[in-house]
Design an enzyme around this catalytic site. Structure first.
Site, PDB file in Angstrom:
ATOM      1  N   GLY A  69      11.529 -34.823  19.223  1.00 52.49           N
ATOM      2  CA  GLY A  69      10.847 -35.498  18.123  1.00 52.49           C
ATOM      3  C   GLY A  69      10.550 -36.970  18.397  1.00 52.49           C
ATOM      4  O   GLY A  69       9.475 -37.464  18.060  1.00 52.49           O
TER       5      GLY A  69
ATOM      6  N   GLY B  53      10.863 -30.876  24.498  1.00 52.67           N
ATOM      7  CA  GLY B  53      11.719 -29.758  24.904  1.00 52.67           C
ATOM      8  C   GLY B  53      11.036 -28.715  25.780  1.00 52.67           C
ATOM      9  O   GLY B  53      11.464 -28.420  26.895  1.00 52.67           O
TER      10      GLY B  53
ATOM     11  N   LYS C 198       0.313 -25.246  18.556  1.00 51.30           N
ATOM     12  CA  LYS C 198      -0.435 -25.554  17.342  1.00 51.30           C
ATOM     13  C   LYS C 198      -1.008 -26.956  17.279  1.00 51.30           C
ATOM     14  O   LYS C 198      -0.324 -27.929  17.575  1.00 51.30           O
ATOM     15  CB  LYS C 198       0.480 -25.357  16.129  1.00 51.30           C
ATOM     16  CG  LYS C 198       0.785 -23.912  15.857  1.00 51.30           C
ATOM     17  CD  LYS C 198       1.608 -23.802  14.603  1.00 51.30           C
ATOM     18  CE  LYS C 198       1.781 -22.360  14.175  1.00 51.30           C
ATOM     19  NZ  LYS C 198       2.738 -22.286  13.060  1.00 51.30           N
TER      20      LYS C 198
ATOM     21  N   ARG D 203      21.292 -34.022  29.150  1.00 48.13           N
ATOM     22  CA  ARG D 203      21.507 -35.177  28.272  1.00 48.13           C
ATOM     23  C   ARG D 203      22.828 -35.889  28.579  1.00 48.13           C
ATOM     24  O   ARG D 203      22.921 -37.108  28.457  1.00 48.13           O
ATOM     25  CB  ARG D 203      21.448 -34.744  26.799  1.00 48.13           C
ATOM     26  CG  ARG D 203      20.020 -34.578  26.311  1.00 48.13           C
ATOM     27  CD  ARG D 203      19.944 -34.205  24.847  1.00 48.13           C
ATOM     28  NE  ARG D 203      18.571 -34.363  24.364  1.00 48.13           N
ATOM     29  CZ  ARG D 203      18.138 -33.948  23.175  1.00 48.13           C
ATOM     30  NH1 ARG D 203      18.977 -33.360  22.342  1.00 48.13           N
ATOM     31  NH2 ARG D 203      16.897 -34.139  22.801  1.00 48.13           N
TER      32      ARG D 203
END
Ligand code: 3PG
Ligand code: MG
Length: 400
Positions: free
Chosen positions: A381, A358, A201, A38
């Protein structure tokens, strides 16, 4: 895409204090930054501001201190890594954000060519609350606002949105690159587009799957979440991770895909293990014969072939989430093979490849192809919300 935004090209930066919102939410272990990706991504913007005679003043959050000063979440820990990547002096401006006079003094004294990093914006509740008084204090520290933190753009916070309305603002170079890449992925992509969505999930990715089936020509579902779909189709998945309560959701998504002419590609075989650990014995089964005491931990070789064939037909791939438990070999195989295949087609100019999230970045790095995709987003996100088709407040706030 970056039309509609101002960029560094639109300002004379000479002598200007440039408040640069960056994402320094980097992994730290034992007081040291363990992954500087980053920081490397924002280096270009910092350097350009500095080269053009501006003073880069970095604004960032770190962790989730919930509006309270918390020394364990001080951004000070990032200073050495930042200095190393930039090859510049970084002055740390401490503040609790109720009083910014100390930070202002650091900025005042900073010599040309240096960089200022201000303390964690989330030390004050006004950051997440997008509070006008905090925004005023923040804005008092600079003349121009530049947002280079796409990965925080899903948050409508003081330092990501509020301040953009207060000061002349622009997108930084990393933000521009990110938006251009995303435009090439789902905005105005070369078609056909194939999406790969994996991970554990279904429950965390329902909106994403529903959005994608309307936008892409083929959708590969992999990882633990594939088990839920396979179960919904009537197969026995043994002790595999499976959200049985989401059977109807899975069926609904498959129906919607059919209506939208999106081909759903599910595994047709699975590599089964009996323990969730590295190098545990494993065996490949067809879908109709999965051992009832075993867990599907990776897609099998026939599934991999099927995915590769589908990739051959696509011009663009958008990828989020691994195809198996890639952290524990040998269950990394499908992810690695498919990632290398997509990288190879990218190298030959046959595919535009965009990936993010990620786990996905870690999986691509593990496959040795992180630098070989067209674009890999470090956003978590924000990348997911983009894939869900949601507006991103930090991006919208920059629109002129
Ligand atoms: C991230 O690490 O994904 C970004 O910095 C956003 O962090 P947040 O999820 O705590 O807002
Ligand atoms: Mg996060």
């Amino acid at each position: 895409m970056t039309k509609g935004f101002k960029t560094l090209d639109d300002f004379d930066l000479t002598g200007k204090r440039v408040l640069l919102r960056v994402d320094l939410n980097v992994p730290v272990n034992d007081g040291k930054v363990t992954d500087t990706t980053r920081i490397e991504r924002i280096a270009r913007t910092i350097r350009e501001v500095s080269d053009k005679g501006g003073l880069p003043i970095l604004l960032a959050h770190f962790g989730r201190p919930k509006g309270k000063v918390n020394p364990e979440m001080s951004l000070k820990v990032v200073v050495p890594a930042l200095e190393k990547v930039m090859g510049k002096t970084v002055h740390f401006a401490d503040t609790d954000w109720t009083d910014v006079s100390g930070a202002a003094a650091v900025i005042e004294k900073a010599e040309p060519g240096s960089v200022v990093l201000v303390e964690n914006t989330r030390f004050h509740p006004g950051e997440e609350g997008n509070d006008p008084e905090l925004i005023d204090r923040m804005a008092s520290l600079g003349d121009i606002y530049v947002n280079d933190a796409f990965s925080a753009a899903h948050r409508a916070h003081a330092s990501t949105t509020g301040i953009a309305h207060k000061l002349p603002s622009a997108a930084g170079r990393a933000m521009q690159a990110e938006l251009d890449a995303l435009e090439a992925g789902l905005g105005k992509p070369q078609k056909p587009v194939i999406a790969i969505v994996g991970g554990a999930k279904v429950s965390t990715k329902i909106d994403l799957l529903e959005n994608l089936v309307e936008k892409v020509e083929a959708l590969v579902i992999g990882g633990g979440m594939a088990n839920t779909f396979i179960y919904a189709l009537g197969y026995d998945v043994g002790k595999s991770l499976c959200e049985r309560d989401l059977k109807d959701t899975a069926l609904r998504i498959m129906d919607k895909a059919e209506e939208s002419h999106c081909a759903i590609i599910l595994p047709i075989d699975g590599v089964v293990g009996w323990h969730f650990e590295a190098n545990t014995p494993s065996r490949t089964y067809g879908l109709d014969s999965i051992d009832k005491d075993g867990m599907v931990l990776d897609a099998g070789p026939q599934s991999v072939d099927k995915i590769k064939t589908a990739i051959n037909e696509a011009r663009t791939i958008v990828w989020n989430g691994p195809l198996g438990a890639f952290e524990i070999p040998p269950f990394d195989k499908a992810t690695v093979e498919v990632a290398q295949y997509a990288a190879e087609r990218t190298r030959k100019g046959q595919l535009v490849s965009i990936a993010g999230g990620g786990d996905t970045v870690a999986a691509l790095a593990h496959a040795g192809v992180k630098e070989k995709f067209t674009y890999v987003s470090t956003a978590g996100g924000a990348f997911l919300e983009w894939m869900e088709g949601k507006p991103l407040p930090g991006v919208d706030a920059l629109t002129t």
